[in-house]
Motif scaffolding. Structure first.
Motif, short mmCIF file in Angstrom:
data_model
loop_
_atom_site.label_atom_id
_atom_site.label_comp_id
_atom_site.label_asym_id
_atom_site.label_seq_id
_atom_site.Cartn_x
_atom_site.Cartn_y
_atom_site.Cartn_z
N ILE A 1 14.04 -5.86 9.43
CA ILE A 1 13.37 -7.13 9.23
C ILE A 1 11.97 -7.29 10.26
CG2 ILE A 1 13.76 -9.72 9.55
CD1 ILE A 1 16.50 -9.06 8.61
N VAL A 2 12.39 -6.98 11.43
CA VAL A 2 11.31 -7.03 12.50
C VAL A 2 10.03 -6.27 12.28
CG1 VAL A 2 10.83 -6.92 15.25
CG2 VAL A 2 12.91 -8.08 14.43
N ASP A 3 10.57 -4.87 11.76
CA ASP A 3 9.64 -3.90 11.56
C ASP A 3 8.60 -4.52 10.38
OD1 ASP A 3 10.63 -2.37 13.31
OD2 ASP A 3 11.76 -1.08 11.69
N ARG A 4 8.97 -5.25 9.41
CA ARG A 4 8.30 -5.74 8.48
C ARG A 4 7.37 -6.88 8.68
NH1 ARG A 4 10.12 -3.94 3.21
NH2 ARG A 4 12.02 -2.60 3.33
N VAL A 5 8.11 -7.83 9.70
CA VAL A 5 7.35 -8.90 10.01
C VAL A 5 6.33 -8.33 11.08
CG1 VAL A 5 7.45 -10.95 11.45
CG2 VAL A 5 9.28 -10.57 9.85
N THR A 6 6.29 -7.35 11.83
CA THR A 6 5.23 -6.84 12.75
C THR A 6 4.28 -6.43 11.77
OG1 THR A 6 6.89 -6.66 14.32
CG2 THR A 6 4.59 -5.37 14.63
N GLY A 7 4.74 -5.65 11.02
CA GLY A 7 3.68 -5.04 9.86
C GLY A 7 2.58 -6.14 9.38
N LEU A 8 3.32 -7.22 9.09
CA LEU A 8 2.59 -8.35 8.17
C LEU A 8 1.62 -9.00 9.30
CD1 LEU A 8 5.33 -9.98 6.17
CD2 LEU A 8 3.48 -8.65 5.36
N GLU A 9 2.17 -9.14 10.55
CA GLU A 9 1.39 -9.79 11.74
C GLU A 9 -0.06 -8.73 11.70
OE1 GLU A 9 3.86 -12.13 14.84
OE2 GLU A 9 4.43 -9.89 14.57
N GLY A 10 0.32 -7.67 11.92
CA GLY A 10 -1.00 -6.73 12.15
C GLY A 10 -2.06 -6.61 10.90
N ARG A 11 -1.49 -6.65 9.71
CA ARG A 11 -2.58 -6.66 8.62
C ARG A 11 -3.29 -8.20 8.77
NH1 ARG A 11 1.61 -3.69 6.08
NH2 ARG A 11 2.66 -5.39 5.13
N LEU A 12 -2.46 -9.16 8.96
CA LEU A 12 -3.03 -10.70 8.95
C LEU A 12 -3.95 -10.68 10.10
CD1 LEU A 12 -3.10 -13.08 7.41
CD2 LEU A 12 -1.14 -13.94 8.82
N ARG A 13 -3.65 -10.15 11.25
CA ARG A 13 -4.57 -10.16 12.46
C ARG A 13 -5.94 -9.22 12.28
NH1 ARG A 13 -0.98 -7.52 16.44
NH2 ARG A 13 -2.78 -7.31 17.63
N ALA A 14 -5.76 -8.38 11.42
CA ALA A 14 -7.00 -7.50 11.14
C ALA A 14 -7.97 -8.25 10.13
CB ALA A 14 -6.43 -6.02 10.46
N ARG A 15 -7.33 -8.96 9.15
CA ARG A 15 -8.26 -9.97 8.36
C ARG A 15 -8.79 -10.93 9.09
NH1 ARG A 15 -4.10 -9.08 4.48
NH2 ARG A 15 -3.25 -10.99 4.67
N LEU A 16 -8.16 -11.54 9.95
CA LEU A 16 -8.43 -12.65 10.74
C LEU A 16 -9.63 -12.01 11.84
CD1 LEU A 16 -6.66 -15.40 12.56
CD2 LEU A 16 -8.45 -14.06 14.03
N ALA A 17 -9.62 -10.73 12.18
CA ALA A 17 -10.76 -10.42 13.20
C ALA A 17 -11.78 -10.14 12.28
CB ALA A 17 -10.16 -9.18 13.76
N ASP A 18 -11.64 -9.59 11.08
CA ASP A 18 -12.85 -9.32 10.29
C ASP A 18 -13.59 -10.51 9.77
OD1 ASP A 18 -14.23 -7.25 8.33
OD2 ASP A 18 -13.43 -8.79 6.73
N ARG A 19 -12.62 -11.80 9.52
CA ARG A 19 -13.41 -13.00 9.22
C ARG A 19 -14.12 -13.60 10.28
NH1 ARG A 19 -12.36 -16.25 4.64
NH2 ARG A 19 -11.36 -15.07 3.18
N ALA A 20 -13.62 -13.29 11.67
CA ALA A 20 -14.28 -13.82 12.92
C ALA A 20 -15.63 -12.96 13.16
CB ALA A 20 -13.46 -13.94 14.05
N ALA A 21 -15.84 -11.72 12.73
CA ALA A 21 -16.83 -10.82 13.11
C ALA A 21 -17.95 -11.42 12.35
CB ALA A 21 -16.45 -9.50 12.93
N TRP A 22 -19.21 -11.01 12.74
CA TRP A 22 -20.44 -11.08 12.25
C TRP A 22 -20.50 -10.16 11.02
CZ3 TRP A 22 -24.82 -14.18 13.00
CH2 TRP A 22 -24.85 -15.35 13.94
N GLY A 23 -20.71 -10.57 9.74
CA GLY A 23 -20.64 -9.66 8.83
C GLY A 23 -22.10 -9.34 8.25
N ALA A 24 -22.31 -8.11 7.63
CA ALA A 24 -23.48 -7.79 7.34
C ALA A 24 -24.46 -8.62 6.43
CB ALA A 24 -23.54 -6.35 6.71
#
Length: 405
Positions: A226-249
């Motif tokens: 359970i914790v493995d799966r939740v941690t994986g979801l957190e990582g993917r969601l954090r990556a999308r958040l960082a992508d949205r927060a960055a200056w896009g081309a």
């Protein structure tokens, strides 16, 4: 007469031919680019000297509305993108990360409570598990349901989260079996060990100082708990958040186009008003002034977008802290000592930092204005075109040599 056979070029000859072809192509591209730039400059910045009134107004009739459409269109694209990213982080990504961190911490706290209760033997069988265990299991289930409804996950991630919710239900059933075998150490430990393996692949041993230890998650094909799966979801969601927060081309390109188009538009309107004043003796063109009024909002929209970008960038490290620095021990201390002051690593504190940062990172009076930026540009372009068309058809004849075409 003998037929002459063609011989292949030597390597040096092939290189020379390739260099000549490249040079010719470069000169052709440069000539086309120069001619295109000259034509654009002619329409965007024509000279008033030697131009007839009708010809000058015809050029302005083409250039100024086009510049207005391009400028406001690029601004609307960039501004709506920045505002949309802030809304996504504030309303979807950040709440989902908070709920995932809360679910993970709640499950680990419940695990520690269950182990403490089951170690008591017959007392656990008679009185049941503690209130904190039941509260934390219910809280984890509610947090997982809120993540599902947040809209921050993809379809595949939502399916994985449903698997996590089903595993939580199965986990609680095995804890219930361990409670039923509280007086039998062998069966109790077997049931509890299986429940613990469902929750965490690499569980750390609890101590007196830390009865609610964290869990070291696995990755890859071994990430099945359970914790493995939740941690994986957190990582993917954090990556999308960082992508949205960055200056896009696309945002950078739209911003550069908007800056250039607005500079040419403002200068073109000023030169056109000056032209009408000199040639037609019009002190002030009311339609052109009205069309220029939307330009006054551009500095406020730019400031709002820069504030939003700064707030988004500051959200990224806080989102990382939600996944990496929060712990069951911190949450337990915050729960037991509510008046001791906010812990900087508590989930509630980090959530407040994200909410306050995103709330302060905007000009509130501009909320809801993004959909109207491009229509305002189209309206300004229509007003400019109508005014210049009218001036071109019925311009004033000034009785002064050289003033009129």
């Amino acid at each position: 007469m003998a037929r002459q056979e063609s011989r292949p070029l030597a390597p040096d000859g092939r290189l020379r031919a390739l260099a000549q072809d490249t040079s010719r192509l470069t000169r052709a591209v440069a000539a086309v680019t120069t001619e295109l730039a000259r034509r654009i400059l002619r329409y965007a910045w024509p000279s008033t000297a030697g131009h007839r009134n009708r010809a000058y107004l015809r050029d302005r009739l083409l250039a100024l509305p086009l510049l207005a459409v391009v400028a406001f269109g690029a601004l609307a694209w960039a501004y709506a993108g920045v505002r949309g990213d802030s809304a996504y982080i504030r309303e979807r990504a950040a709440p989902a990360l908070v709920d995932l961190a809360d679910a993970r911490a709640s499950l680990l706290i419940a695990q520690g409570e269950a182990q403490r209760n089951l170690d008591e033997g017959r007392a656990a069988e008679l009185s049941g598990l503690s209130e904190r265990y039941r509260t934390r299991i219910a809280r984890a289930t509610q947090s997982l349901n809120q993540v599902t409804r947040s809209g921050a996950l993809t379809v595949a991630e939502e399916q994985e989260l449903r698997v996590v919710s089903a595993l939580v239900v199965d986990y609680t059933s095995w804890i219930g079996r361990a409670q039923g075998h509280a007086t039998d150490p062998v069966l109790r430990d077997a049931d509890f060990s299986y429940a613990r393996s469902m929750l965490c692949s690499q569980a750390l041993t609890p101590t007196t100082a830390n009865p609610y230890p964290a869990c070291r998650p696995d990755t890859g094909s071994a990430a099945t708990s359970i914790v493995d799966r939740v941690t994986g979801l957190e990582g993917r969601l954090r990556a999308r958040l960082a992508d949205r927060a960055a200056w896009g081309a696309d945002t950078i390109t739209a911003a550069v186009i908007a800056v250039l188009a607005f500079a040419l538009l403002a200068a073109g309107l000023w030169r056109t008003v000056s032209f009408l004043h000199r040639r037609f003796r019009i002190r002030l063109s009311i339609p052109l002034v009205a069309a220029a009024l939307p330009l006054l909002a551009v500095p406020f929209l730019t400031a709002d977008a820069l504030l939003a970008l700064e707030a988004q960038h500051e959200t990224v490290p806080v989102a990382d802290a939600l996944a990496e620095q929060t712990s069951p021990k911190t949450e337990t201390v915050a729960e037991e000592r509510p008046f001791a002051g906010p812990d900087p690593q508590a989930i509630e504190t980090l959530q407040a930092r994200i909410d306050d940062g995103l709330a302060d990172g905007r000009l509130a009076f501009l909320d809801g204005l993004a959909p109207f930026v491009f229509p305002a540009g189209l309206t300004a372009a229509a007003v400019i075109a109508g005014a210049l068309h009218a001036y071109r058809r019925e311009y004033l004849v000034v009785a002064r040599p050289g003033a009129v075409a």
